[in-house]
Design a protein around this motif. Structure first.
Motif, PDB file in Angstrom:
ATOM      1  N   ALA A   6      36.456  42.469  46.306  1.00  0.00           N
ATOM      2  CA  ALA A   6      36.736  41.765  45.047  1.00  0.00           C
ATOM      3  C   ALA A   6      38.229  41.775  44.740  1.00  0.00           C
ATOM      4  O   ALA A   6      38.799  40.760  44.340  1.00  0.00           O
ATOM      5  N   LEU A   7      38.874  42.925  44.937  1.00  0.00           N
ATOM      6  CA  LEU A   7      40.312  43.012  44.666  1.00  0.00           C
ATOM      7  C   LEU A   7      41.095  42.066  45.576  1.00  0.00           C
ATOM      8  O   LEU A   7      42.024  41.390  45.125  1.00  0.00           O
ATOM      9  N   VAL A   8      40.721  41.995  46.838  1.00  0.00           N
ATOM     10  CA  VAL A   8      41.394  41.087  47.774  1.00  0.00           C
ATOM     11  C   VAL A   8      41.127  39.632  47.383  1.00  0.00           C
ATOM     12  O   VAL A   8      42.052  38.812  47.330  1.00  0.00           O
ATOM     13  N   ALA A   9      39.877  39.293  47.104  1.00  0.00           N
ATOM     14  CA  ALA A   9      39.531  37.902  46.776  1.00  0.00           C
ATOM     15  C   ALA A   9      40.251  37.439  45.512  1.00  0.00           C
ATOM     16  O   ALA A   9      40.872  36.366  45.494  1.00  0.00           O
ATOM     17  N   PHE A  10      40.180  38.246  44.454  1.00  0.00           N
ATOM     18  CA  PHE A  10      40.869  37.867  43.219  1.00  0.00           C
ATOM     19  C   PHE A  10      42.380  37.884  43.432  1.00  0.00           C
ATOM     20  O   PHE A  10      43.101  37.052  42.874  1.00  0.00           O
ATOM     21  N   GLY A  11      42.864  38.829  44.240  1.00  0.00           N
ATOM     22  CA  GLY A  11      44.294  38.899  44.532  1.00  0.00           C
ATOM     23  C   GLY A  11      44.803  37.680  45.289  1.00  0.00           C
ATOM     24  O   GLY A  11      45.930  37.231  45.069  1.00  0.00           O
ATOM     25  N   LEU A  12      43.981  37.129  46.164  1.00  0.00           N
ATOM     26  CA  LEU A  12      44.364  35.924  46.896  1.00  0.00           C
ATOM     27  C   LEU A  12      44.354  34.687  46.002  1.00  0.00           C
ATOM     28  O   LEU A  12      45.098  33.733  46.240  1.00  0.00           O
ATOM     29  N   LEU A  13      43.522  34.693  44.984  1.00  0.00           N
ATOM     30  CA  LEU A  13      43.443  33.564  44.056  1.00  0.00           C
ATOM     31  C   LEU A  13      44.594  33.572  43.050  1.00  0.00           C
ATOM     32  O   LEU A  13      45.020  32.520  42.572  1.00  0.00           O
ATOM     33  N   TRP A  14      45.118  34.748  42.763  1.00  0.00           N
ATOM     34  CA  TRP A  14      46.167  34.881  41.746  1.00  0.00           C
ATOM     35  C   TRP A  14      47.415  34.053  42.036  1.00  0.00           C
ATOM     36  O   TRP A  14      47.887  33.338  41.133  1.00  0.00           O
ATOM     37  N   PRO A  15      48.004  34.069  43.249  1.00  0.00           N
ATOM     38  CA  PRO A  15      49.216  33.263  43.462  1.00  0.00           C
ATOM     39  C   PRO A  15      48.992  31.766  43.196  1.00  0.00           C
ATOM     40  O   PRO A  15      49.874  31.085  42.688  1.00  0.00           O
ATOM     41  N   LEU A  16      47.814  31.271  43.542  1.00  0.00           N
ATOM     42  CA  LEU A  16      47.507  29.872  43.258  1.00  0.00           C
ATOM     43  C   LEU A  16      47.518  29.620  41.756  1.00  0.00           C
ATOM     44  O   LEU A  16      48.005  28.583  41.293  1.00  0.00           O
ATOM     45  N   SER A  17      47.008  30.569  40.987  1.00  0.00           N
ATOM     46  CA  SER A  17      47.005  30.409  39.525  1.00  0.00           C
ATOM     47  C   SER A  17      48.427  30.411  38.971  1.00  0.00           C
ATOM     48  O   SER A  17      48.711  29.731  37.992  1.00  0.00           O
ATOM     49  N   VAL A  18      49.309  31.173  39.605  1.00  0.00           N
ATOM     50  CA  VAL A  18      50.708  31.217  39.165  1.00  0.00           C
ATOM     51  C   VAL A  18      51.380  29.877  39.450  1.00  0.00           C
ATOM     52  O   VAL A  18      52.040  29.293  38.580  1.00  0.00           O
ATOM     53  N   VAL A  19      51.195  29.368  40.661  1.00  0.00           N
ATOM     54  CA  VAL A  19      51.808  28.096  41.054  1.00  0.00           C
ATOM     55  C   VAL A  19      51.296  26.963  40.173  1.00  0.00           C
ATOM     56  O   VAL A  19      52.066  26.114  39.724  1.00  0.00           O
ATOM     57  N   ARG A  20      50.003  26.955  39.893  1.00  0.00           N
ATOM     58  CA  ARG A  20      49.393  25.882  39.101  1.00  0.00           C
ATOM     59  C   ARG A  20      49.499  26.118  37.591  1.00  0.00           C
ATOM     60  O   ARG A  20      49.108  25.257  36.822  1.00  0.00           O
ATOM     61  N   ARG A  21      49.994  27.299  37.198  1.00  0.00           N
ATOM     62  CA  ARG A  21      50.040  27.684  35.784  1.00  0.00           C
ATOM     63  C   ARG A  21      48.648  27.511  35.152  1.00  0.00           C
ATOM     64  O   ARG A  21      48.488  26.900  34.104  1.00  0.00           O
ATOM     65  N   ASP A  22      47.655  28.111  35.808  1.00  0.00           N
ATOM     66  CA  ASP A  22      46.269  27.956  35.385  1.00  0.00           C
ATOM     67  C   ASP A  22      45.482  29.221  35.715  1.00  0.00           C
ATOM     68  O   ASP A  22      44.893  29.346  36.794  1.00  0.00           O
ATOM     69  N   ALA A  23      45.478  30.160  34.783  1.00  0.00           N
ATOM     70  CA  ALA A  23      44.757  31.418  35.000  1.00  0.00           C
ATOM     71  C   ALA A  23      43.247  31.222  34.997  1.00  0.00           C
ATOM     72  O   ALA A  23      42.515  32.081  35.483  1.00  0.00           O
TER      73      ALA A  23
END
Length: 162
Positions: free
Chosen positions: A14-31
């Motif tokens: 879970a930590l890896v999966a959510f961690g991999l999704l986080w940079p995309l949320s930063v780039v897209r400015r969409d948490a």
């Protein structure tokens, strides 16, 4: 009691999966992209735990099936809603405004890591239930499955009405 690795590997996953999704949320400015992994992540954690354990009881397969149906149903609703709306969920927009400056960094821990941990704590129920030594499906498990199926049906109707 299940082997510790069968309990801890789902958390790591879970930590890896959510961690991999986080940079995309930063780039897209969409948490709110975190919501894409919320429901499906439960099934992923169960699959990892059962895979690590190697042996799964009848009750484990029943729990995996029930969580799987719930996970796919809720995940589909949440992802479809987010794609339809086309912008960050207002809850996360409010958090972004409240947690500035540096929301991008805070969101890693307060949104993504927190949801991974909460998801794991909740998933421990079906994980430990499925890996318990006495994993036969008895009357109580059958009643519980029936209640879960009715609940999933009610959720499906409620989401369709929204």
């Amino acid at each position: 009691m299940p082997d510790q690795s069968a309990l801890l590997m789902p958390l790591a996953t879970a930590l890896v999966a959510f961690g991999l999704l986080w940079p995309l949320s930063v780039v897209r400015r969409d948490a709110s992209l975190v919501d894409f992994l919320w429901a499906p992540g439960f099934l992923l954690q169960i699959a990892v735990a059962y895979g690590v354990a190697g042996e799964v009881s009848e009750r484990g397969w029943l729990l995996a099936a029930l969580v799987g149906v719930w996970s796919v149903r809720l995940g589909t609703v949440m992802i479809a809603r987010r794609l339809r709306e086309g912008h960050e969920d207002p809850r996360y927009t409010a958090l972004r405004a409240a947690w500035e400056p540096n929301f991008w960094w805070k969101s890693l821990f307060l949104v993504f890591v927190m949801q991974a941990i909460v998801q794991w704590v909740i998933a421990l129920g079906p994980i430990t239930g499925g890996l318990a030594a006495d994993g036969a499906i008895g009357g109580l498990a059958a009643i519980g499955a029936l209640v879960a199926i009715v609940g999933i049906g009610i959720e499906t109707v409620a989401d369709a009405q929204l």
